[in-house]
Design a protein around this motif. Structure first.
Motif, PDB file in Angstrom:
ATOM      1  N   LEU A 274       7.897 113.070   0.463  1.00 22.06           N
ATOM      2  CA  LEU A 274       8.901 112.055   0.160  1.00 22.06           C
ATOM      3  C   LEU A 274       8.833 111.665  -1.317  1.00 22.06           C
ATOM      4  O   LEU A 274       7.809 111.859  -1.986  1.00 22.06           O
ATOM      5  N   PRO A 275       9.926 111.117  -1.865  1.00 25.35           N
ATOM      6  CA  PRO A 275       9.926 110.735  -3.283  1.00 25.35           C
ATOM      7  C   PRO A 275       8.799 109.752  -3.597  1.00 25.35           C
ATOM      8  O   PRO A 275       8.541 108.834  -2.804  1.00 25.35           O
ATOM      9  N   PRO A 276       8.099 109.928  -4.710  1.00 22.47           N
ATOM     10  CA  PRO A 276       7.038 108.987  -5.106  1.00 22.47           C
ATOM     11  C   PRO A 276       7.569 107.562  -5.162  1.00 22.47           C
ATOM     12  O   PRO A 276       8.694 107.311  -5.603  1.00 22.47           O
TER      13      PRO A 276
ATOM     14  N   ARG B 273       7.490  99.681  -7.486  1.00 19.09           N
ATOM     15  CA  ARG B 273       7.252 100.469  -8.698  1.00 19.09           C
ATOM     16  C   ARG B 273       7.918 101.846  -8.625  1.00 19.09           C
ATOM     17  O   ARG B 273       7.563 102.741  -9.401  1.00 19.09           O
ATOM     18  N   THR B 274       8.860 102.012  -7.742  1.00 16.30           N
ATOM     19  CA  THR B 274       9.558 103.292  -7.623  1.00 16.30           C
ATOM     20  C   THR B 274      10.319 103.585  -8.917  1.00 16.30           C
ATOM     21  O   THR B 274      11.034 102.721  -9.425  1.00 16.30           O
TER      22      THR B 274
ATOM     23  N   THR C 215      11.759 112.037  -7.181  1.00 17.71           N
ATOM     24  CA  THR C 215      12.097 113.287  -6.490  1.00 17.71           C
ATOM     25  C   THR C 215      10.919 113.827  -5.689  1.00 17.71           C
ATOM     26  O   THR C 215       9.834 114.034  -6.221  1.00 17.71           O
ATOM     27  N   GLY C 216      11.168 114.040  -4.403  1.00 24.89           N
ATOM     28  CA  GLY C 216      10.214 114.703  -3.532  1.00 24.89           C
ATOM     29  C   GLY C 216      10.688 116.112  -3.238  1.00 24.89           C
ATOM     30  O   GLY C 216      11.525 116.680  -3.948  1.00 24.89           O
ATOM     31  N   LYS C 217      10.167 116.702  -2.166  1.00 28.45           N
ATOM     32  CA  LYS C 217      10.513 118.104  -1.895  1.00 28.45           C
ATOM     33  C   LYS C 217      10.360 118.405  -0.409  1.00 28.45           C
ATOM     34  O   LYS C 217       9.519 117.822   0.277  1.00 28.45           O
TER      35      LYS C 217
ATOM     36  N   LEU D  43      15.700 110.260  -4.778  1.00 28.64           N
ATOM     37  CA  LEU D  43      16.109 108.866  -4.638  1.00 28.64           C
ATOM     38  C   LEU D  43      16.453 108.315  -6.020  1.00 28.64           C
ATOM     39  O   LEU D  43      15.647 108.400  -6.942  1.00 28.64           O
ATOM     40  N   ARG D  44      17.650 107.762  -6.136  1.00 28.49           N
ATOM     41  CA  ARG D  44      18.089 107.122  -7.379  1.00 28.49           C
ATOM     42  C   ARG D  44      18.220 105.623  -7.133  1.00 28.49           C
ATOM     43  O   ARG D  44      18.820 105.208  -6.137  1.00 28.49           O
TER      44      ARG D  44
END
Length: 281
Positions: free
Chosen positions: A132-134, A189-190, A195-197, A220-221
């Protein structure tokens, strides 16, 4: 089931061995990969099958059965076909804000042509790794996803609140399409773009020749303001998901053969060839 019956109206003698007068030939289909041909010898108790268009088969005596010979009426021949299966994944891009939630969808498609099945136990699994996205942690995940196994085989712990998962699809077959949906909590703090993968893991060495579509981004934006927006490019019909309380953060992270079969039935005996497809159809 696909079967071929061969009737041999020739007496067979105890302790003697026999061979077919010509080799048994089978056609290898587009989906073939790891196949089995089963032979079974048994007295024919029903009406003899109608003759087919091929050259008639007969039994040829081959002398006395050796003392160490196989007395089991069942025999198996394994056939490894040169084939491949292309597993392709697509990712997703969503918009959300810190302190809220967003749902990411990953799609996995089996483009075949080979059917992957385990010859030993009929169970085959396609493993997919999802990172998942950091800055996010899972709050709802598909039922077929778990934290990746630990190196020592110990319990990986709670399913929720992770940033990485390993998912499994049983008995992958050409044309199958699976959607993995993950709802994530967006941390304070996102990054503005995180971007994940998602990527497929190797089922069998050399099985998937096209590595260009084995992985895709999960992005994720952060929104400039307002509530989190829905996921773009979302797809309905995905697997059901489980949910639960957030756990402590932690980064943790089958296959089908077609079987072909054949039965040889002695005495007034018959031979049957069958191929077992996915799901036992």
């Amino acid at each position: 089931m696909r079967e071929t019956l061969c009737d041999f109206p020739t007496p067979v003698e105890p302790g003697q061995q026999y061979a077919l007068s010509s080799p048994l030939r089978v056609k290898v289909g587009d989906e073939a990969l790891r196949d089995k041909i089963f032979y079974e010898f048994t007295p024919l108790t029903s009406a003899a099958p109608a003759d087919g268009p091929g050259t008639p088969l007969t039994l040829v005596p081959r002398g006395v059965m050796p003392s160490y010979g196989n007395i089991d009426p069942y025999f198996t021949t394994y056939v490894n076909s040169v084939n491949h299966a292309d597993f392709a994944v697509t990712g997703d891009t969503v918009t959300g804000r810190r302190g809220s939630y967003a749902t990411l969808h990953a799609t996995v498609i089996d483009r075949g042509p080979a059917v992957v099945e385990d010859l030993l136990d009929d169970d085959a699994f396609l493993p997919v790794l999802v990172k998942l996205p950091p800055g996010t942690k899972a709050t709802k995940i598909p039922d077929n996803c778990q934290p990746p196994p630990t190196d020592d085989g110990s319990d990986p712990g709670p399913r929720m609140g992770r940033s990485s998962y390993q998912c499994y699809f049983g008995d992958p077959a050409p044309g199958d399409r699976h959607v993995l949906s993950f709802t994530v909590a967006i941390g304070p703090r996102t990054p503005a773009v995180s971007t994940g993968k998602v990527r497929t893991l190797e089922v069998m060495k050399g099985l998937d020749p096209d590595a260009s579509n084995d992985s895709a981004a999960l992005t994720l934006r952060l929104a400039q303001g307002g509530s989190a927006a829905g996921a773009s490019g979302s797809v309905s019909g995905g697997p059901s998901a489980g949910s639960g309380p957030l756990a402590d953060t932690g980064f943790g992270g089958g296959w089908i053969a077609w079987a072909a079969g054949a039965l040889l039935l002695p005495g007034g005996m018959a031979l049957a060839l069958s191929r077992r497809s996915r799901g036992g159809n």
